[in-house]
Write a protein that holds these residues in place. Structure first.
Motif, PDB file in Angstrom:
ATOM      1  N   TRP A  22       1.329   1.394  19.958  1.00  0.00           N
ATOM      2  CA  TRP A  22       0.752   0.387  19.068  1.00  0.00           C
ATOM      3  C   TRP A  22      -0.552  -0.164  19.639  1.00  0.00           C
ATOM      4  CZ3 TRP A  22       5.607   1.890  18.377  1.00  0.00           C
ATOM      5  CH2 TRP A  22       6.117   1.877  17.073  1.00  0.00           C
ATOM      6  N   PRO A  23      -1.347  -0.802  18.794  1.00  0.00           N
ATOM      7  CA  PRO A  23      -2.584  -1.416  19.303  1.00  0.00           C
ATOM      8  C   PRO A  23      -2.236  -2.534  20.297  1.00  0.00           C
ATOM      9  CG  PRO A  23      -2.455  -1.571  16.890  1.00  0.00           C
ATOM     10  CD  PRO A  23      -1.165  -1.019  17.359  1.00  0.00           C
ATOM     11  N   VAL A  76      -1.761  -5.515  20.671  1.00  0.00           N
ATOM     12  CA  VAL A  76      -1.558  -6.784  19.955  1.00  0.00           C
ATOM     13  C   VAL A  76      -0.058  -7.099  19.976  1.00  0.00           C
ATOM     14  CG1 VAL A  76      -1.804  -7.938  17.722  1.00  0.00           C
ATOM     15  CG2 VAL A  76      -3.461  -6.202  18.393  1.00  0.00           C
ATOM     16  N   ASP A  77       0.322  -8.342  20.196  1.00  0.00           N
ATOM     17  CA  ASP A  77       1.723  -8.803  20.094  1.00  0.00           C
ATOM     18  C   ASP A  77       2.675  -7.974  20.947  1.00  0.00           C
ATOM     19  OD1 ASP A  77       0.680 -10.388  18.029  1.00  0.00           O
ATOM     20  OD2 ASP A  77       1.232  -8.920  16.488  1.00  0.00           O
ATOM     21  N   ALA A 134       6.290  -9.576  21.885  1.00  0.00           N
ATOM     22  CA  ALA A 134       7.175  -9.781  20.730  1.00  0.00           C
ATOM     23  C   ALA A 134       7.536  -8.450  20.083  1.00  0.00           C
ATOM     24  CB  ALA A 134       6.492 -10.698  19.714  1.00  0.00           C
ATOM     25  N   LEU A 135       6.570  -7.586  19.966  1.00  0.00           N
ATOM     26  CA  LEU A 135       6.810  -6.302  19.298  1.00  0.00           C
ATOM     27  C   LEU A 135       7.759  -5.439  20.127  1.00  0.00           C
ATOM     28  CD1 LEU A 135       6.161  -4.334  17.012  1.00  0.00           C
ATOM     29  CD2 LEU A 135       4.145  -3.605  18.294  1.00  0.00           C
ATOM     30  N   ALA A 142      10.759   4.242   9.513  1.00  0.00           N
ATOM     31  CA  ALA A 142      11.382   3.676   8.314  1.00  0.00           C
ATOM     32  C   ALA A 142      12.802   3.217   8.641  1.00  0.00           C
ATOM     33  CB  ALA A 142      11.381   4.706   7.190  1.00  0.00           C
ATOM     34  N   GLY A 157       8.498  -5.395   9.508  1.00  0.00           N
ATOM     35  CA  GLY A 157       8.099  -6.476  10.390  1.00  0.00           C
ATOM     36  C   GLY A 157       7.135  -6.016  11.476  1.00  0.00           C
ATOM     37  N   PHE A 158       6.759  -4.747  11.445  1.00  0.00           N
ATOM     38  CA  PHE A 158       5.780  -4.268  12.423  1.00  0.00           C
ATOM     39  C   PHE A 158       4.842  -3.276  11.730  1.00  0.00           C
ATOM     40  CE2 PHE A 158       9.639  -1.766  12.641  1.00  0.00           C
ATOM     41  CZ  PHE A 158       9.193  -0.478  12.550  1.00  0.00           C
ATOM     42  N   ALA A 159       3.639  -3.192  12.254  1.00  0.00           N
ATOM     43  CA  ALA A 159       2.609  -2.309  11.683  1.00  0.00           C
ATOM     44  C   ALA A 159       2.839  -0.878  12.151  1.00  0.00           C
ATOM     45  CB  ALA A 159       1.231  -2.796  12.121  1.00  0.00           C
ATOM     46  N   PRO A 160       2.222   0.091  11.474  1.00  0.00           N
ATOM     47  CA  PRO A 160       2.326   1.466  11.971  1.00  0.00           C
ATOM     48  C   PRO A 160       1.642   1.587  13.329  1.00  0.00           C
ATOM     49  CG  PRO A 160       1.137   1.373   9.853  1.00  0.00           C
ATOM     50  CD  PRO A 160       1.366  -0.034  10.298  1.00  0.00           C
TER      51      PRO A 160
END
Lengths: 246, 694
Positions: free
Chosen positions: A119-120, A122-123, A126-127, A201, A206-209
């Motif tokens: 992921w980028p 970011v967060d 939490a992520l 899926a 609640g999370f981005a790709p």
């Protein structure tokens, strides 16, 4: 018959090449390298370079495989080095093996795939927590159905049987700009093939790709990850947390 | 409850891990860009790649925007004194194979002091995202912004890239009108066939380059480098460019009008400029064996092959054919050179296919030897050879047999262009029905399985009988095809004729699309498609914009600008229907389509391209037009006496016909190329006549 199996990469900008593009790129690179590749019979002969399965456009890989059939013996160290050098930047030959007579089909050596989703920056904290919880839930479940939308209609698939192992971690950034959440998954390649998008899926919302998906390696699934197909080296499912490993 | 998989919806605000939108500072305001324009040592502008990469997964065919092809050349920005951005104003898949761009790319990058990168038109989906994110038009090699280059050099193989050209310049952060550009903006150059009438683009381009690019591009590069080192301002730079033979700077010429607004004459506005801008002609192709290091695309394009131009120019004299008229005289490459280029090119690119290109490849004086030797060289290999020739005769079948020894006798293409003997005489396509039928008989009897025939409707003096004759000819070829096998096929491909400048048909009226449509219907009704006989017709609307822009003058520029503002792009694509936008633009700018396109011109009517010299005498073109209307033919001057079209005398070419040293028909004679001053009267003097030429 002279055959070689190789593991190769599709990184950087070459990850945007389609399967058809990739086949042409390989055929021309093999010709430039002057390798005595065999050709299929028929009206439009094709170089005998077989790829066990296609990678979705945009996905990077250090775990691509191919089987090349030659009409004359080759000297792998030299010849594959020349091939690797003339392939586009991002495509490199990593390892190779001979194919003895009676060897099992290449696809049969690739029962599972280790995927890495990044992921980028970011967060990350939490992520990472969210995804870790979702992964535990998925591993605890007996089934996890998702609907895959395709131009020819929707299809319901059970993701759970394909999932061998999952691991989530926050990987510190090399430049200190922020950690990234990394999800690694060992998925079985049995039909129906479950792709990282299906896995995501099944993990809910609640999370981005992820910013990048990578096919790390393929081979036989183990408790720790998988044994890479050509070398048998262990590819752990636990993400490496060394800065810069991404 | 099953969750949804597949393309993800835009994430909600409470979603974790949403990537911040990546922006790069690749579009600084004008006024702060000059630092990147310096000669050696200038800092590179910011690459757009970091902003581009995250949006690529969202667009169609992302690989087209990546560059990285085998044989691409990457030169550090600060290593060059001059920096060129070579552009084909259409999608990558169409533009990448263009030979002109690849020649200039190789020549410029072969210079220590120059750098050349390439750009193509981004498809609509990417353009929308580029505009939203301030990503300017970029080069493929280093993804550098258009505004930072010294030159944007655009090839215009036809007229349907004009709106894309304006769009690329604007998207590149540069004023689309030349008058608004300053020292800190690139020079916008156009070349290629449509540059022989650049008037509809006059307000938007800085210069048009006429003719062969090999020599002139290096001269322009010299001028540019000297101008940069000397710190010339923009007017001085443009004036210096206008001093290069073959370079036309529209801002230095005025279109004089009659009291009722029609064009009277286009004249230079400063002393010392040529009244007639000559085209450039490379006299000896042997000295310019390019492109050799041809770019190998990583993603699909329209022609994926190693191409070698076996000769340039054509003197068959087809009266509709602009390419054949403006690229005269014929200049051949030697058989040995062709074979060397092919051998080295196939090895260095890995291409599986070789194309022997020219306007009529079977006409090369040594084509038999070339085909035979290449046939020998590649027999039994997987390298296939093709001769995209359209000449209709048995010899062409023999050549194709040589090139297809590896067994792929799939399809042959011929271009009779018209259905009746009378119509073919008018257009000077010298092939009889008997020739065509015999050729078809030979081809099918020798194992070829598919013949494709090209035709046009809307030709001057055409009657319905001539149109019906296309279908009838198709039926006859089809009968021959079926007599040799049930699987054999014939395809008739029929398009509408568009009159072009610098041809004998430049005086002709173009058929409106409704009339083209009616004629295409006549062909279809005649044929009643049988098994293995297909008719493919082009969209009759296609020729409307092309025809207007081909013969338009400077007043049409307002319509080009308006159409682009209204959203016209990719005018040559079925996927993008721009004709309604154009009709609106024409109405809003008072451009009368019927006047420009659907009207026959008189002998003395001034043309917007009269001051641009393709070498052909206007008087000769007029006489050939009158000859056409009488239904009379004119022989190819390679095999018959010279008819004084006007091209050769000014070029210090040996003006004899016949074989000489193996190359046909003209060879460089001793002595240097005459300079513009010797060939052309200076400003203000009357346009040169036949006697005035060397």
């Amino acid at each position: 018959m002279n055959r070689l199996r190789i593991r190769w990469t599709k990184e950087g900008r070459t990850r945007f090449l389609s399967a058809r593009d990739t086949a042409s790129v390989w055929e021309r690179a093999v010709r430039r390298a002057g390798l005595p590749i065999a050709y299929s019979e028929g009206f439009t002969p094709h170089a005998r370079i077989s790829f066990p399965d296609a990678l979705p456009v945009g996905v990077a890989s250090t775990g691509e495989y191919a089987e090349l059939t030659f009409v004359a013996p080759v000297a792998p160290a030299d010849d594959l080095g020349r091939l690797s050098a003339t392939l586009p930047e991002g495509m490199d030959v990593l390892t190779w093996t001979d194919v003895p007579a009676g060897a099992p089909r290449l696809a049969s050596l690739l029962p599972a795939t280790l995927w890495e989703l990044v992921w980028p920056p970011v967060d990350a904290t939490a992520l990472t927590t969210l995804l870790r919880d979702r992964c535990e839930d998925l591993l605890a479940a007996s089934s996890a159905e998702v609907v895959r939308q395709r131009p020819d209609g929707a299809r319901t698939l059970d993701v759970r049987p394909a999932v061998v192992a999952l691991a989530v971690a926050a990987r510190p950034a090399p430049d200190g700009a922020g950690a990234r959440t990394v999800l690694r998954a060992v998925l079985r390649n049995d039909a129906p093939i479950i792709r990282p998008t299906d896995l995501l899926a099944a993990l809910g919302d609640g999370f981005a790709p992820p910013a990048l998906v990578r096919r790390v390696a393929q081979g036989a699934p183990t408790d720790a990850g998988l044994d890479e197909a050509l070398t048998g080296a262990v590819e752990p499912v636990e993400p490496e947390l060394v800065a810069g490993a991404a | 409850m099953p969750a949804a998989s597949g393309p993800s919806a835009p994430p909600a605000p409470d979603v974790l891990g949403v990537a911040p939108v990546v922006r790069v500072d690749a579009l600084p305001p004008r006024g702060s860009r000059a630092v990147h324009r310096g000669t050696e040592g200038a800092p590179a502008p910011t690459s757009v790649l970091a902003a581009l990469e995250p949006i690529l997964p969202e667009v169609r065919k992302p690989a087209q925007y990546l560059g990285g092809e085998h044989h691409q050349v990457v030169t550090p920005w600060g290593d060059a004194a001059t920096r060129w951005l070579l552009c084909y104003p259409d999608a990558y898949e169409v533009g990448q194979p263009n030979q002109g761009i690849q020649i200039l790319y190789e020549l410029l990058n072969g210079r220590d002091t120059a750098l050349a990168e390439r750009c193509y038109a981004p498809w609509l989906d990417l353009e929308e995202r580029m505009r939203a994110l301030d990503i300017p038009t970029f080069s493929l090699e280093q993804h550098l912004p258009l505004w930072a280059f010294d030159v944007l050099a655009v090839t215009l193989p036809h007229e349907l890239g004009h709106t894309n050209l304006l769009n690329l310049v604007d998207l590149g952060g540069v004023p689309h009108r030349a008058a608004d550009r300053t020292e800190e903006d690139p020079v916008v150059l156009v070349g290629g066939h449509a540059a022989f009438n650049p008037e509809p683009l006059a307000p938007f381009i800085d210069a048009a380059v006429m003719g062969d690019g090999e020599e002139v591009v290096l001269e322009i590069d010299d001028v540019l480098r000297d101008a940069k080192r000397a710190g010339l301002d923009r007017p001085a730079l443009l004036r210096a460019l206008a001093g290069v033979e073959g370079v036309y700077v529209p801002a230095l010429y005025a279109d004089r009008r009659t009291p009722d607004g029609r064009l009277a004459r286009t004249v230079p506005t400063e002393p010392g400029l040529p009244a007639l801008v000559p085209k450039r002609t490379v006299q000896d192709l042997e000295q310019w064996p390019y492109p050799q290091r041809q770019l190998v695309p990583m993603t699909e394009t329209v022609h994926e092959r190693f191409s070698v131009e076996i000769f340039r120019g054509c003197t068959r004299g087809c009266r509709f054919c602009q390419a054949g008229m403006i690229t005269r005289p014929v200049r051949e490459r030697r058989s040995a050179t062709v074979q060397r280029i092919v051998e080295e090119g196939v090895a260095s690119t890995g291409f599986e296919e070789v194309g022997l290109l020219s306007l009529s490849s079977a006409d090369h004086s040594a084509i038999g030897e070339i085909a035979h030797d290449l046939g020998d060289r590649y027999e039994g290999t997987t390298t296939s050879l093709s001769l995209p020739s359209t000449r209709v005769d048995a010899f062409n079948v023999t050549l194709s047999n040589e090139l297809a020894r590896n067994g792929r006798r799939s399809g042959l293409t011929f271009a009779p262009e018209a259905g009746s003997e009378r119509m073919r005489a008018v257009i000077n396509k010298m092939v009889s029905e008997e020739d065509l039928l015999r050729t078809a008989e030979i081809a099918f009897s020798q194992g070829w399985r598919h013949i494709k025939l090209y035709f046009m409707v809307g030709l001057p003096t055409e009657t319905d009988e001539d149109v019906v004759a296309i279908g009838e000819l198709g039926l006859k070829v089809h009968r021959i095809a079926r007599s040799h096998g049930r699987g054999n096929r014939v395809t008739l491909s029929v398009g509408g004729f568009v009159p072009k400048p610098h041809t004998p048909f430049q005086w002709a009226a173009q058929d409106p699309p409704e009339e083209i449509s009616r004629k295409l219907g006549l062909v279809r009704r005649t044929v009643r498609e049988a098994d293995g006989l297909r008719v493919r017709t082009n969209d009759p609307d296609e020729g409307v914009i092309e025809g207007l822009l081909a013969r338009g003058d400077r007043r049409v520029a307002a319509a080009v600008e308006r159409a682009w503002r209204l959203g016209a792009r990719f005018d040559g694509w079925h996927e993008v229907d721009t004709l309604d936008l154009w009709r609106r633009a024409l109405a809003e700018t008072d451009v009368d389509l019927a006047w420009y396109s659907y009207r026959e011109r008189g002998e003395d009517e001034p043309f917007p391209w009269d001051h641009l010299d393709s070498g052909l005498e206007r008087q000769w073109l007029w006489e050939d037009w009158r000859t056409a209307l009488k239904g009379e033919q004119l022989d190819d001057c390679r095999w018959s006496p010279c008819y004084d079209c006007g091209v050769c005398p000014g070029l210090s070419l040996a003006h004899d016909t016949g074989f000489e040293d193996g190359l046909l028909p003209v060879l460089p004679s001793a002595g240097d190329l005459p300079v513009a001053a010797e060939r052309y009267a200076s400003a203000g003097a009357p346009a040169p006549t036949g006697e005035g030429r060397a």
